[in-house]
Design a protein around this motif. Structure first.
Motif, short mmCIF file in Angstrom:
data_model
loop_
_atom_site.label_atom_id
_atom_site.label_comp_id
_atom_site.label_asym_id
_atom_site.label_seq_id
_atom_site.Cartn_x
_atom_site.Cartn_y
_atom_site.Cartn_z
N ASP A 163 0.81 -1.22 0.00
CA ASP A 163 0.00 0.00 0.00
C ASP A 163 0.84 1.27 0.00
N ALA A 164 2.14 1.14 -0.04
CA ALA A 164 3.02 2.31 0.05
C ALA A 164 3.19 2.99 -1.31
N LYS A 165 3.47 4.29 -1.26
CA LYS A 165 3.85 5.04 -2.45
C LYS A 165 5.37 5.03 -2.52
N LEU A 166 5.92 4.29 -3.48
CA LEU A 166 7.35 4.10 -3.57
C LEU A 166 7.89 4.66 -4.88
N GLY A 167 9.18 5.00 -4.88
CA GLY A 167 9.79 5.55 -6.08
C GLY A 167 11.16 4.96 -6.34
N ALA A 168 11.66 5.17 -7.54
CA ALA A 168 13.00 4.72 -7.93
C ALA A 168 13.45 5.51 -9.15
N GLN A 169 14.74 5.44 -9.42
CA GLN A 169 15.29 6.13 -10.59
C GLN A 169 14.93 5.37 -11.85
N VAL A 170 14.57 6.11 -12.87
CA VAL A 170 14.15 5.51 -14.14
C VAL A 170 15.29 4.69 -14.75
N GLY A 171 14.94 3.56 -15.37
CA GLY A 171 15.90 2.76 -16.12
C GLY A 171 16.87 1.97 -15.30
N THR A 172 16.60 1.76 -14.03
CA THR A 172 17.53 1.07 -13.15
C THR A 172 17.00 -0.30 -12.73
N THR A 173 17.91 -1.12 -12.21
CA THR A 173 17.49 -2.39 -11.63
C THR A 173 16.61 -2.15 -10.41
N SER A 174 16.80 -1.03 -9.76
CA SER A 174 15.96 -0.68 -8.60
C SER A 174 14.51 -0.52 -9.03
N TYR A 175 14.28 0.19 -10.14
CA TYR A 175 12.91 0.36 -10.63
C TYR A 175 12.31 -0.99 -11.04
#
Length: 286
Positions: A163-175
């Motif tokens: 239910d969390a609003k999460l973010g990551a850098q575009v184009g990364t393995t993190s995303y």
């Protein structure tokens, strides 16, 4: 996790230069293993200095990879792994000698003064054009970070992040991990840089950020006054890896890889990760 000391805060230069938050790179295979076990006996090793295992790393040497800016004390994950490899190759701790090598110089083309270098260097095909890499001694894990007191600060499972609003850098393995592993109900926030993601977290526009563990240590120590690592996501099939750096064409590469593989097989790497990384504030998310 609480903010780290001023020593760790300086980790920006080393961590940002090497982390898995950059777009994925093609991995480079290590050198073939030696043809016989005898080829890796201590007296057969092609060392820079006879009887001495010469190891390079940068200064300062940052936590939790090292401890107290002293690579020779055997504390911190990379120091401990280095001494474990040295032991596999027949060296006493007193025979391991450390030298200062700047991060970028470690994998630059040309002859090396060290037998191997250890400094959170990600294995990549591009770097392998100039140096050798051992097999990976650390699989870079994706991690969720937040701020103390947030709605996800106490989460202990991947399901708890739904239910969390999460973010990551575009184009990364993190995303990719955010999208495919966590699979949150809310559309993930995508940022052009990790700095923008950090600012969004500070502004409470998102609940947390997905980054690789080294970057997570840096962000929570240096960029967030009340930063906290929620936990590491489950391992993936093809993780980015840190490897020992050796001179291109080094006769030691196969033997070092053999030692690393043995440490992975007997559980030593896992035990050292739990001791020096998980215990330092990066628990596993179930």
């Amino acid at each position: 996790m609480t903010a780290r000391s001023a020593l760790a805060v300086g980790a920006a230069l080393a961590v940002v230069a090497l982390t898995a938050c950059a777009p994925e790179e093609d991995s480079a295979g290590p050198a073939a293993p030696p043809s016989s076990a005898d080829a890796c006996s201590k007296d057969k090793l092609a060392l820079k200095t006879a009887g001495t295992f010469s190891v390079g790393t940068d200064k300062p040497a940052y936590e939790p990879w090292f401890s107290g800016d002293d690579p020779a004390n055997g504390k911190g994950y990379e120091s401990a792994v280095t001494y474990a490899v040295a032991k596999k190759l027949g060296f006493e701790a007193s025979e391991v000698k450390w030298q200062t090598v700047q991060f970028n110089a470690a994998f630059a083309p040309g002859p090396k003064k060290f037998d191997l270098d250890v400094n959170q260097v990600s294995i990549s095909a591009d770097r392998a054009k100039a140096v050798d890499f051992s097999t990976g001694y650390y699989d870079v894990r994706q991690t969720v970070i937040t701020t103390a007191g947030s709605k996800i600060a106490g989460v202990t499972s991947v399901a708890g992040l739904a239910d969390a609003k999460l973010g990551a850098q575009v184009g990364t393995t993190s995303y990719t991990s955010l999208r495919d592993v966590i699979r949150p109900k809310q559309q993930p926030a995508v940022f052009d840089s990790n700095d923008l993601a950090v600012q969004a977290l500070k502004n409470k526009q998102i609940d947390g950020i997905v980054v690789d563990l080294p970057t997570g240590f840096y962000m929570t120590a240096a960029q967030l006054d009340d930063g906290k690592i929620v936990g590491q996501l489950p391992a993936t099939d093809k993780p980015e890896q840190f490897g020992f750096v050796l001179e291109k064409g080094s006769k030691l590469t196969g033997c070092v890889s053999q030692a690393v593989d043995a440490l992975r097989a007997d559980g030593t790497l896992t035990a050292l990760q739990k001791q020096w990384l998980t215990a330092e504030g990066a628990p596993e998310l179930s």
